[in-house]
Design an enzyme around this catalytic site. Structure first.
Site, PDB file in Angstrom:
ATOM      1  N   SER A  20      -9.941   9.740   3.328  1.00 49.15           N
ATOM      2  CA  SER A  20     -10.223   8.365   2.923  1.00 49.15           C
ATOM      3  C   SER A  20      -9.058   7.487   3.344  1.00 49.15           C
ATOM      4  O   SER A  20      -7.913   7.955   3.423  1.00 49.15           O
ATOM      5  CB  SER A  20     -10.394   8.286   1.404  1.00 49.15           C
ATOM      6  OG  SER A  20     -10.438   6.940   0.965  1.00 49.15           O
ATOM      7  N   TYR A  45      -7.247  10.528  -6.727  1.00 53.24           N
ATOM      8  CA  TYR A  45      -8.100  10.542  -5.537  1.00 53.24           C
ATOM      9  C   TYR A  45      -7.267  10.314  -4.284  1.00 53.24           C
ATOM     10  O   TYR A  45      -7.386  11.050  -3.295  1.00 53.24           O
ATOM     11  CB  TYR A  45      -9.176   9.464  -5.675  1.00 53.24           C
ATOM     12  CG  TYR A  45     -10.132   9.382  -4.512  1.00 53.24           C
ATOM     13  CD1 TYR A  45     -11.215  10.242  -4.425  1.00 53.24           C
ATOM     14  CD2 TYR A  45      -9.954   8.442  -3.497  1.00 53.24           C
ATOM     15  CE1 TYR A  45     -12.105  10.167  -3.355  1.00 53.24           C
ATOM     16  CE2 TYR A  45     -10.831   8.357  -2.431  1.00 53.24           C
ATOM     17  CZ  TYR A  45     -11.904   9.226  -2.366  1.00 53.24           C
ATOM     18  OH  TYR A  45     -12.771   9.156  -1.308  1.00 53.24           O
TER      19      TYR A  45
END
Length: 278
Positions: free
Chosen positions: A146, A159
């Site tokens: 990401s 995350y």
């Protein structure tokens, strides 16, 4: 000849969103796909769509944080299709992100669960895939990272850290097993409008996010799937150990917003002060 003719792919988190788009893209180019997802009904629905398009797929409900479940996934893939050539590690603990906060506010259980799925689960899948790829003369792995793994944020600490670690895991795997003809790359999406994300955003927030894209549109799961398919294919046979951003230029520009707030810098003609605050 289709790019994945004769190839067997395992795609995790393939019941919806980016993972589903990847599974469909591989199947449409001749690959046989094991569709793995925590949501078994979603995995079955994806395989049904592949079958409807004359593809070949197998659904499995499993949790990649469970080492025994991961072993069973790859044993089933080998038994059903004869081996594994391609792996897309897409599964992620997205359900935890609303509770994934700044460091001092972070529930350590969220940290632990995020790492167990995003990082340890990816490692477990790679450990199962690598020997099977070696047995077939090589293979290709794409780990779904990401843009949040490449820049700090005001929240979603677990995350972001898990995705940053995934980038180094990808480089390490590429370094350690390139001699065995195994390539590994990470893909770092930016704003990708999956059905799940769209359901969470009202029109005002969609407008705000879209306004800060360099390109005049947002990303879609099919955009990411096209990149993943390229990296898995022989067209990318000399690409390994890379983190490839697919973010519409999100990380290419300044300013960024350290407070996570809204900006009037991107206001277009006709925007009112109120819509600019949206």
């Amino acid at each position: 000849m289709e790019r994945f003719e004769g190839k067997v792919a395992v795609v995790t988190g393939a019941g919806a969103g980016i993972g589903k788009a990847c599974a469909l893209a591989i199947a449409r180019e001749g690959g046989r796909v094991v569709v793995a997802d925590l949501d078994g009904s979603a995995a079955i629905a994806c395989t049904a769509q592949i079958a409807a398009e004359a593809g070949n797929a197998l659904a499995m409900a499993m949790d990649i944080a469970d080492a025994q479940a991961v072993a069973a996934l790859f044993e089933t893939a080998e038994r059903h299709f004869g081996g594994v050539d391609l792996l897309v590690n897409n599964a992620s603990a997205m359900h935890l992100t609303p509770r994934d906060r700044a460091i001092l506010d972070l529930d350590l259980a969220v940290w632990d669960q995020t790492m167990a799925t995003n990082l340890r689960g990816t490692l477990l899948c790679c450990r199962q895939a690598i020997p099977r790829m070696i047995a077939r003369g090589g293979g290709a792995i794409v780990n779904m990272s990401s843009c949040q793994g490449l820049s700090g944020d005001t929240a979603q600490t677990s995350y972001a850290v898990s995705k940053a670690a995934m980038n180094m895991l990808s480089a390490s795997l590429a370094t350690q097993y390139g001699h065995a003809q195994i390539r590994c790359n990470a893909v770092a999406p930016g704003l990708i409008m999956t059905e799940r994300l769209l359901a969470k955003l009202d029109k005002c927030m969609q407008r705000h996010l879209s306004r800060h894209q360099l390109l005049p549109r947002v990303g879609h799961p099919e955009d990411v799937a096209a990149l993943v398919a390229f990296l898995l294919s022989d067209d990318a046979s000399f690409i390994t150990g890379q983190v490839v951003c697919i973010d519409g230029g999100m990380l290419a520009h300044m300013p960024t917003y350290a407070d996570g707030g809204n900006s009037c810098a991107g206001r277009t003609a006709g925007d009112t002060a109120e819509t600019a605050r949206c």
